[in-house]
Design a protein around this motif. Sequence first.
Motif, PDB file in Angstrom:
ATOM      1  N   ALA A  96     -68.333  -5.356   5.590  1.00 42.28           N
ATOM      2  CA  ALA A  96     -69.383  -4.412   5.983  1.00 42.28           C
ATOM      3  C   ALA A  96     -70.705  -5.153   5.999  1.00 42.28           C
ATOM      4  O   ALA A  96     -70.955  -6.024   5.158  1.00 42.28           O
ATOM      5  CB  ALA A  96     -69.444  -3.229   5.017  1.00 42.28           C
ATOM      6  N   VAL A  97     -71.564  -4.806   6.956  1.00 43.01           N
ATOM      7  CA  VAL A  97     -72.891  -5.417   7.075  1.00 43.01           C
ATOM      8  C   VAL A  97     -73.935  -4.309   7.054  1.00 43.01           C
ATOM      9  O   VAL A  97     -73.817  -3.314   7.785  1.00 43.01           O
ATOM     10  CB  VAL A  97     -73.031  -6.240   8.378  1.00 43.01           C
ATOM     11  N   HIS A  98     -74.947  -4.506   6.226  1.00 43.72           N
ATOM     12  CA  HIS A  98     -76.059  -3.547   6.160  1.00 43.72           C
ATOM     13  C   HIS A  98     -77.359  -4.274   6.439  1.00 43.72           C
ATOM     14  O   HIS A  98     -77.662  -5.295   5.801  1.00 43.72           O
ATOM     15  CB  HIS A  98     -76.128  -2.879   4.786  1.00 43.72           C
ATOM     16  N   LEU A  99     -78.147  -3.746   7.370  1.00 47.89           N
ATOM     17  CA  LEU A  99     -79.451  -4.309   7.712  1.00 47.89           C
ATOM     18  C   LEU A  99     -80.520  -3.413   7.099  1.00 47.89           C
ATOM     19  O   LEU A  99     -80.668  -2.260   7.503  1.00 47.89           O
ATOM     20  CB  LEU A  99     -79.623  -4.397   9.228  1.00 47.89           C
TER      21      LEU A  99
ATOM     22  N   ALA B 100     -79.531 -10.903  12.470  1.00 47.12           N
ATOM     23  CA  ALA B 100     -78.220 -10.382  12.075  1.00 47.12           C
ATOM     24  C   ALA B 100     -77.750  -9.294  13.033  1.00 47.12           C
ATOM     25  O   ALA B 100     -76.557  -9.209  13.371  1.00 47.12           O
ATOM     26  CB  ALA B 100     -78.290  -9.847  10.647  1.00 47.12           C
ATOM     27  N   ARG B 101     -78.687  -8.461  13.473  1.00 51.39           N
ATOM     28  CA  ARG B 101     -78.358  -7.401  14.433  1.00 51.39           C
ATOM     29  C   ARG B 101     -77.803  -8.003  15.710  1.00 51.39           C
ATOM     30  O   ARG B 101     -76.795  -7.521  16.263  1.00 51.39           O
ATOM     31  CB  ARG B 101     -79.623  -6.578  14.713  1.00 51.39           C
ATOM     32  N   ARG B 102     -78.433  -9.062  16.202  1.00 49.11           N
ATOM     33  CA  ARG B 102     -77.980  -9.714  17.435  1.00 49.11           C
ATOM     34  C   ARG B 102     -76.575 -10.287  17.244  1.00 49.11           C
ATOM     35  O   ARG B 102     -75.704 -10.153  18.113  1.00 49.11           O
ATOM     36  CB  ARG B 102     -78.965 -10.810  17.839  1.00 49.11           C
ATOM     37  N   TRP B 103     -76.345 -10.904  16.080  1.00 48.92           N
ATOM     38  CA  TRP B 103     -75.025 -11.467  15.784  1.00 48.92           C
ATOM     39  C   TRP B 103     -73.965 -10.373  15.782  1.00 48.92           C
ATOM     40  O   TRP B 103     -72.885 -10.527  16.351  1.00 48.92           O
ATOM     41  CB  TRP B 103     -75.076 -12.173  14.429  1.00 48.92           C
TER      42      TRP B 103
ATOM     43  N   ARG C 271     -70.733  -9.657  18.672  1.00 48.23           N
ATOM     44  CA  ARG C 271     -69.328  -9.661  18.250  1.00 48.23           C
ATOM     45  C   ARG C 271     -68.748  -8.262  18.129  1.00 48.23           C
ATOM     46  O   ARG C 271     -67.634  -8.095  17.620  1.00 48.23           O
ATOM     47  CB  ARG C 271     -69.208 -10.406  16.909  1.00 48.23           C
ATOM     48  N   ASP C 272     -69.522  -7.267  18.541  1.00 50.11           N
ATOM     49  CA  ASP C 272     -69.082  -5.881  18.403  1.00 50.11           C
ATOM     50  C   ASP C 272     -68.718  -5.567  16.953  1.00 50.11           C
ATOM     51  O   ASP C 272     -67.757  -4.850  16.678  1.00 50.11           O
ATOM     52  CB  ASP C 272     -67.879  -5.604  19.329  1.00 50.11           C
TER      53      ASP C 272
ATOM     54  N   ALA D  68     -76.809   1.300  15.294  1.00 48.66           N
ATOM     55  CA  ALA D  68     -76.202   1.364  13.962  1.00 48.66           C
ATOM     56  C   ALA D  68     -75.153   2.458  13.886  1.00 48.66           C
ATOM     57  O   ALA D  68     -75.313   3.544  14.461  1.00 48.66           O
ATOM     58  CB  ALA D  68     -77.279   1.592  12.905  1.00 48.66           C
ATOM     59  N   GLN D  69     -74.090   2.194  13.148  1.00 53.98           N
ATOM     60  CA  GLN D  69     -73.060   3.206  12.924  1.00 53.98           C
ATOM     61  C   GLN D  69     -73.586   4.328  12.023  1.00 53.98           C
ATOM     62  O   GLN D  69     -73.144   5.468  12.121  1.00 53.98           O
ATOM     63  CB  GLN D  69     -71.832   2.569  12.271  1.00 53.98           C
ATOM     64  N   ALA D  70     -74.526   3.989  11.140  1.00 56.10           N
ATOM     65  CA  ALA D  70     -75.168   4.985  10.278  1.00 56.10           C
ATOM     66  C   ALA D  70     -76.538   4.465   9.881  1.00 56.10           C
ATOM     67  O   ALA D  70     -76.724   3.265   9.685  1.00 56.10           O
ATOM     68  CB  ALA D  70     -74.333   5.264   9.032  1.00 56.10           C
TER      69      ALA D  70
END
Length: 340
Positions: free
Chosen positions: A75-78, A88-91, A95-96, A133-135
């Motif tokens: 999981a990734v949180h920005l 990080a958002r671009r990465w 990669r979806d 963002a998913q959330a």
Amino acid sequence: MRIAIVTDAWSPQVNGVVRTLQSVRAELEKMGHEVLVISPDLFHSMPCPTYPEIRLAFASTNAVGAMLEEFSPQAVHLATEGPVCIAARRWCLQRDFPFTTAYHTQFPDYVSARTGVNPEWVWRYIKWFHGPAQAILAATPSIAATLRAHGLTRLRDWGRGVDLATFADARPDAAIRALPGPVMLYVGRVAVEKNIEAFLTVAHPGSNVVVGDGPALASLKAKFPDVHFLGPKFGADLAAAYAAADVFVFPSKTDTFGLVMIEALAAGTPIAAFPVTGPIDVLTPQVGAMADDLDIAIANALTRDRAACAAYGQTFTWTASARQFLQALVPIVDDEAVAA
């Protein structure tokens, strides 16, 4: 679960965002999760114009992506809208890879307070950043409503906590307690967007005390020589300052939550504030007072019962906050990872 938290706000900065992320990371690690924090101190950086204690990192997508790939997060949180998180958002988008974000600060209002720029222009950027963002984690119902009004609807609750071992049952600072009463305290960043002058110009008798540092400190010291500016305090010393005050004054009109309010409450100190986002979501009539006139709010807050304030403030825990954070990640990881 392997959780990557990417942020543009980290130590040595002292603010609610940093305290929140550090506290939640500690709780997640206690639960057995592995947490990677990618922060500005890992990159070359420059001082933010007009706000030198905030560093703007030169973080490339390749550099941030390499860290993420090595960690292999589930999981990734920005956490913020700055350059490290943009990389990080671009990465993630390339990669979806799904990610969550958080709306920690009223960034459009902050920019407007400092530059005079129309906040709606900044909202275009906020919508761009958070849109995929998913959330989006929001600290209060008012903030969620603000985000929803700007078309951001994938919202999850994420409250804040208090280090009860530090702030509950704190012993009052004797020097602060000895000041002519009532002692009226402000704690936080000393900056224009915090609206501190509204506190320093109140007519209510007593002693005004400011704990904290920031770009407006020198000018406020010169303008208000009778105010007690004590600089930054941490840990037990900060808790003692809260406990020594008769009322905690929260003049900001741009905060999303106001972590300092629940810290003060946990130490037994009632709150006086404007009826705006943050206070209206956090305070109850038993523990604070809100009014468009701070003098009225202070007078009313001084009548509140300190035991009731402490009991209410101590209901906010970082364990509960970390569990909310973790639940916001559930939709974007597999069941096996969540169980971990």
